[in-house]
Design a protein around this motif. Structure first.
Motif, PDB file in Angstrom:
ATOM      1  N   ILE A   1       0.840  -1.209   0.000  1.00  0.00           N
ATOM      2  CA  ILE A   1       0.000   0.000   0.000  1.00  0.00           C
ATOM      3  C   ILE A   1       0.872   1.255   0.000  1.00  0.00           C
ATOM      4  O   ILE A   1       0.610   2.222  -0.724  1.00  0.00           O
ATOM      5  CB  ILE A   1      -0.978  -0.020   1.195  1.00  0.00           C
ATOM      6  CG1 ILE A   1      -1.998  -1.139   0.947  1.00  0.00           C
ATOM      7  CG2 ILE A   1      -1.640   1.349   1.372  1.00  0.00           C
ATOM      8  CD1 ILE A   1      -3.205  -1.120   1.811  1.00  0.00           C
ATOM      9  N   HIS A   2       1.929   1.219   0.768  1.00  0.00           N
ATOM     10  CA  HIS A   2       2.849   2.374   0.782  1.00  0.00           C
ATOM     11  C   HIS A   2       3.442   2.592  -0.615  1.00  0.00           C
ATOM     12  O   HIS A   2       3.483   3.724  -1.112  1.00  0.00           O
ATOM     13  CB  HIS A   2       3.943   2.115   1.827  1.00  0.00           C
ATOM     14  CG  HIS A   2       5.103   3.040   1.737  1.00  0.00           C
ATOM     15  ND1 HIS A   2       4.973   4.402   1.869  1.00  0.00           N
ATOM     16  CD2 HIS A   2       6.426   2.809   1.502  1.00  0.00           C
ATOM     17  CE1 HIS A   2       6.168   4.969   1.731  1.00  0.00           C
ATOM     18  NE2 HIS A   2       7.059   4.031   1.504  1.00  0.00           N
ATOM     19  N   THR A   3       3.860   1.514  -1.269  1.00  0.00           N
ATOM     20  CA  THR A   3       4.476   1.651  -2.599  1.00  0.00           C
ATOM     21  C   THR A   3       3.462   2.168  -3.622  1.00  0.00           C
ATOM     22  O   THR A   3       3.782   3.021  -4.453  1.00  0.00           O
ATOM     23  CB  THR A   3       5.071   0.304  -3.059  1.00  0.00           C
ATOM     24  OG1 THR A   3       6.016  -0.132  -2.074  1.00  0.00           O
ATOM     25  CG2 THR A   3       5.776   0.423  -4.400  1.00  0.00           C
TER      26      THR A   3
ATOM     27  N   HIS B   1       1.445   6.606  -7.182  1.00  0.00           N
ATOM     28  CA  HIS B   1       0.403   7.575  -7.552  1.00  0.00           C
ATOM     29  C   HIS B   1       0.814   8.995  -7.184  1.00  0.00           C
ATOM     30  O   HIS B   1       0.526   9.940  -7.921  1.00  0.00           O
ATOM     31  CB  HIS B   1      -0.923   7.187  -6.892  1.00  0.00           C
ATOM     32  CG  HIS B   1      -1.620   6.056  -7.595  1.00  0.00           C
ATOM     33  ND1 HIS B   1      -2.928   5.711  -7.369  1.00  0.00           N
ATOM     34  CD2 HIS B   1      -1.168   5.194  -8.548  1.00  0.00           C
ATOM     35  CE1 HIS B   1      -3.273   4.686  -8.142  1.00  0.00           C
ATOM     36  NE2 HIS B   1      -2.216   4.356  -8.852  1.00  0.00           N
ATOM     37  N   ASP B   2       1.502   9.133  -6.067  1.00  0.00           N
ATOM     38  CA  ASP B   2       1.957  10.464  -5.644  1.00  0.00           C
ATOM     39  C   ASP B   2       2.911  11.083  -6.679  1.00  0.00           C
ATOM     40  O   ASP B   2       2.942  12.295  -6.862  1.00  0.00           O
ATOM     41  CB  ASP B   2       2.671  10.325  -4.288  1.00  0.00           C
ATOM     42  CG  ASP B   2       3.052  11.667  -3.679  1.00  0.00           C
ATOM     43  OD1 ASP B   2       2.159  12.516  -3.530  1.00  0.00           O
ATOM     44  OD2 ASP B   2       4.236  11.871  -3.368  1.00  0.00           O
ATOM     45  N   ASP B   3       3.677  10.251  -7.360  1.00  0.00           N
ATOM     46  CA  ASP B   3       4.670  10.742  -8.325  1.00  0.00           C
ATOM     47  C   ASP B   3       4.062  11.086  -9.693  1.00  0.00           C
ATOM     48  O   ASP B   3       4.741  11.668 -10.544  1.00  0.00           O
ATOM     49  CB  ASP B   3       5.769   9.676  -8.534  1.00  0.00           C
ATOM     50  CG  ASP B   3       6.657   9.525  -7.310  1.00  0.00           C
ATOM     51  OD1 ASP B   3       6.790  10.507  -6.551  1.00  0.00           O
ATOM     52  OD2 ASP B   3       7.213   8.428  -7.113  1.00  0.00           O
TER      53      ASP B   3
ATOM     54  N   GLY C   1      -8.105   8.659   5.848  1.00  0.00           N
ATOM     55  CA  GLY C   1      -6.697   8.444   6.198  1.00  0.00           C
ATOM     56  C   GLY C   1      -5.799   8.942   5.085  1.00  0.00           C
ATOM     57  O   GLY C   1      -5.856  10.105   4.695  1.00  0.00           O
ATOM     58  N   MET C   2      -5.003   8.020   4.531  1.00  0.00           N
ATOM     59  CA  MET C   2      -3.963   8.411   3.577  1.00  0.00           C
ATOM     60  C   MET C   2      -4.506   9.096   2.319  1.00  0.00           C
ATOM     61  O   MET C   2      -3.996  10.143   1.913  1.00  0.00           O
ATOM     62  CB  MET C   2      -3.164   7.159   3.194  1.00  0.00           C
ATOM     63  CG  MET C   2      -1.967   7.442   2.332  1.00  0.00           C
ATOM     64  SD  MET C   2      -1.046   5.941   1.980  1.00  0.00           S
ATOM     65  CE  MET C   2      -2.105   5.145   0.790  1.00  0.00           C
ATOM     66  N   VAL C   3      -5.546   8.520   1.720  1.00  0.00           N
ATOM     67  CA  VAL C   3      -6.076   9.118   0.477  1.00  0.00           C
ATOM     68  C   VAL C   3      -6.690  10.497   0.768  1.00  0.00           C
ATOM     69  O   VAL C   3      -6.443  11.467   0.031  1.00  0.00           O
ATOM     70  CB  VAL C   3      -7.096   8.175  -0.208  1.00  0.00           C
ATOM     71  CG1 VAL C   3      -7.779   8.878  -1.368  1.00  0.00           C
ATOM     72  CG2 VAL C   3      -6.390   6.914  -0.724  1.00  0.00           C
ATOM     73  N   GLY C   4      -7.453  10.589   1.860  1.00  0.00           N
ATOM     74  CA  GLY C   4      -8.036  11.890   2.226  1.00  0.00           C
ATOM     75  C   GLY C   4      -6.944  12.915   2.499  1.00  0.00           C
ATOM     76  O   GLY C   4      -7.049  14.086   2.097  1.00  0.00           O
TER      77      GLY C   4
ATOM     78  N   LYS D   1      -2.161  11.850   5.821  1.00  0.00           N
ATOM     79  CA  LYS D   1      -1.398  11.429   4.643  1.00  0.00           C
ATOM     80  C   LYS D   1      -0.279  10.447   5.007  1.00  0.00           C
ATOM     81  O   LYS D   1      -0.074   9.451   4.324  1.00  0.00           O
ATOM     82  CB  LYS D   1      -0.798  12.674   3.967  1.00  0.00           C
ATOM     83  CG  LYS D   1      -0.097  12.369   2.660  1.00  0.00           C
ATOM     84  CD  LYS D   1       0.520  13.615   2.055  1.00  0.00           C
ATOM     85  CE  LYS D   1       1.878  13.909   2.653  1.00  0.00           C
ATOM     86  NZ  LYS D   1       2.684  14.839   1.854  1.00  0.00           N
ATOM     87  N   THR D   2       0.420  10.713   6.069  1.00  0.00           N
ATOM     88  CA  THR D   2       1.571   9.878   6.452  1.00  0.00           C
ATOM     89  C   THR D   2       1.336   9.128   7.756  1.00  0.00           C
ATOM     90  O   THR D   2       1.650   7.951   7.868  1.00  0.00           O
ATOM     91  CB  THR D   2       2.826  10.765   6.609  1.00  0.00           C
ATOM     92  OG1 THR D   2       2.975  11.532   5.427  1.00  0.00           O
ATOM     93  CG2 THR D   2       4.065   9.929   6.857  1.00  0.00           C
ATOM     94  N   GLY D   3       0.793   9.843   8.747  1.00  0.00           N
ATOM     95  CA  GLY D   3       0.667   9.264  10.089  1.00  0.00           C
ATOM     96  C   GLY D   3      -0.275   8.077  10.135  1.00  0.00           C
ATOM     97  O   GLY D   3      -0.010   7.099  10.860  1.00  0.00           O
TER      98      GLY D   3
HETATM   99  C1  GRG Z   1      -5.586   7.279  -5.000  1.00  0.00           C
HETATM  100  C2  GRG Z   1      -4.866   8.336  -7.200  1.00  0.00           C
HETATM  101  C3  GRG Z   1      -4.625   8.088  -5.765  1.00  0.00           C
HETATM  102  C4  GRG Z   1      -3.549   8.629  -5.188  1.00  0.00           C
HETATM  103  C5  GRG Z   1      -3.237   8.465  -3.804  1.00  0.00           C
HETATM  104  C6  GRG Z   1      -2.455   8.201  -1.222  1.00  0.00           C
HETATM  105  C7  GRG Z   1      -1.532   8.832  -2.161  1.00  0.00           C
HETATM  106  C8  GRG Z   1      -1.863   8.932  -3.575  1.00  0.00           C
HETATM  107  C9  GRG Z   1      -0.387   9.325  -1.751  1.00  0.00           C
HETATM  108  C10 GRG Z   1       0.020   9.175  -0.345  1.00  0.00           C
HETATM  109  C11 GRG Z   1       0.707  10.297   0.168  1.00  0.00           C
HETATM  110  C12 GRG Z   1       2.176  10.135   0.333  1.00  0.00           C
HETATM  111  C13 GRG Z   1       3.003   9.639  -0.789  1.00  0.00           C
HETATM  112  C14 GRG Z   1       2.681  10.518   1.494  1.00  0.00           C
HETATM  113  C15 GRG Z   1       4.114  10.594   1.712  1.00  0.00           C
HETATM  114  C16 GRG Z   1       4.519   9.718   2.814  1.00  0.00           C
HETATM  115  C17 GRG Z   1       6.003   9.606   2.888  1.00  0.00           C
HETATM  116  C18 GRG Z   1       6.698  10.386   3.919  1.00  0.00           C
HETATM  117  C19 GRG Z   1       6.641   8.831   2.018  1.00  0.00           C
HETATM  118  C20 GRG Z   1       8.067   8.462   2.074  1.00  0.00           C
HETATM  119  O1  GRG Z   1       8.138   7.282   2.825  1.00  0.00           O
HETATM  120  P1  GRG Z   1       9.509   6.544   3.118  1.00  0.00           P
HETATM  121  O2  GRG Z   1      10.533   7.556   3.539  1.00  0.00           O
HETATM  122  O3  GRG Z   1       9.893   5.993   1.663  1.00  0.00           O
HETATM  123  O4  GRG Z   1       9.246   5.418   4.049  1.00  0.00           O
HETATM  124  P2  GRG Z   1      10.700   4.662   1.252  1.00  0.00           P
HETATM  125  O5  GRG Z   1      11.090   4.904  -0.191  1.00  0.00           O
HETATM  126  O6  GRG Z   1      11.879   4.510   2.161  1.00  0.00           O
HETATM  127  O7  GRG Z   1       9.742   3.537   1.374  1.00  0.00           O
END
Ligand code: GRG
Length: 300
Positions: A81-83, A88-90, A158-161, A186-188
């Motif tokens: 889920i994190h990946t 999508h974030d990129d 949560g994250m999506v919101g 977003k992160t927490g």
């Molecule tokens: C549903 C279209 C759609 C998009 C959703 C949910 C989302 C896009 C994005 C999430 C938000 C996000 C990317 C938050 C950043 C969190 C963050 C600090 C990421 C970096 O995490 P690390 O440092 O990365 O753990 P590595 O690469 O080490 O896993």
């Protein structure tokens, strides 16, 4: 054990499990599966699965390998889920980044539609990993609790919101309260869920779950404050992603509100709060304590 050695050992365990549980890039869907595997295996600190396992070790009386065996599919689901969120974030419609984990982003490598589907595939597969009896896991009722915690944290509240609020706040002057909400969701949310899932899977009682939830919230905040700080102070090479992107995108961040020095002390304060939440635990919480200190001292 030193935190660096601990992280290395835990990462190895997670890496092995990801290799074991991730679908192989073969058959009719090989090309699609390859896009998912690319982003998953291109790197990453694996912090969320490590938090999950450490929380389980903190409350369970079973030997660590037995706990791992049962919870690794759920820990891998967190990483999937994190990946997906990073892919999508990129995307051009979001943060529009070319570099992630030191390599071209998924859409740069494979194309935009392919990257959207890679994210969708990882998000959906995460829930198969936790729910399917094909994979080891706790009893059905416990699996159901893990699914609920993960779905809630990753979803609209949560994250999506949080991502929605983040994207729609760009180039705006927002109140600090809203920045806190964005960071919390977003992160927490996913980091807190990782800790809660470990606690639930490890058999925590209500008091232990409450304490670990407090820890997860504080450590999640510390993580994102540090992420803000690194974006403002580290190099692209150190980060493996474009440095300074928050400023270019006009994002509200802790350094934008408080400056670098005060932000650093706020990150440390949040890590201290996380450690304080673990007061009721014995030495089995040592890895969680060390993780809280690590995430505010990390360089990427
Ligand atoms: C549903 C279209 C759609 C998009 C959703 C949910 C989302 C896009 C994005 C999430 C938000 C996000 C990317 C938050 C950043 C969190 C963050 C600090 C990421 C970096 O995490 P690390 O440092 O990365 O753990 P590595 O690469 O080490 O896993």
């Amino acid at each position: 054990m030193e935190i660096k050695e601990y992280l290395k050992a835990q990462r190895q365990i997670v890496e092995q499990a990801l290799q074991q549980y991730m679908l192989a890039a073969e058959g009719d869907f090989a090309a699609h599966l390859e896009t998912m595997r690319y982003s998953l295996f291109v790197g990453g600190k694996r912090v969320r699965p490590i938090f999950c396992l450490a929380a389980a070790h903190c409350v369970s009386d079973a030997p660590e390998p037995a706990v791992d065996e049962l919870l690794l599919p759920a820990a891998c689901a967190l990483e999937c889920i994190h990946t997906y969120s990073l892919i999508h974030d990129d995307l051009p419609a979001m943060d529009n980044d070319d570099l992630r984990r030191g390599q071209p982003t998924c859409h740069k490598k494979f194309g935009e539609a392919e990257a959207i589907l890679a994210g969708d595939g990882l998000l959906t597969y995460a829930f198969e990993l936790i729910s399917s009896e094909k994979f080891p896991g706790p009893a059905p009722a416990v699996r159901l609790r893990l699914i609920a915690v993960l779905a809630q944290a990753a979803g609209p509240l949560g994250m999506v919101g949080g991502q929605y609020l983040d994207i729609t706040s760009e180039e705006k002057k927002i109140p600090f309260e809203l920045l806190k909400t964005i960071h919390r969701s977003k992160t927490g949310a996913l980091i807190t869920a990782a800790v809660q899932m470990g606690a639930i899977g490890g058999g925590a009682d209500a008091g232990q779950l409450q304490a670990l939830t407090e820890y997860g919230k504080a450590v999640g905040l510390a993580f994102q404050i540090t992420d803000d700080l690194l974006d403002a102070t580290a190099t692209t090479e150190q980060l493996g992603k474009t440095a300074g992107s928050d400023m270019w995108l006009g994002k509200a961040t802790y350094p934008a509100f408080f400056g670098v020095e005060k932000t650093r002390s706020l990150a440390l304060e949040a890590a201290d709060q996380a450690v304080a939440a673990l007061e009721c635990f014995d030495q089995r919480a040592e890895p969680l304590r060390a993780l809280a200190r690590y995430i505010v001292s990390r360089m990427n």
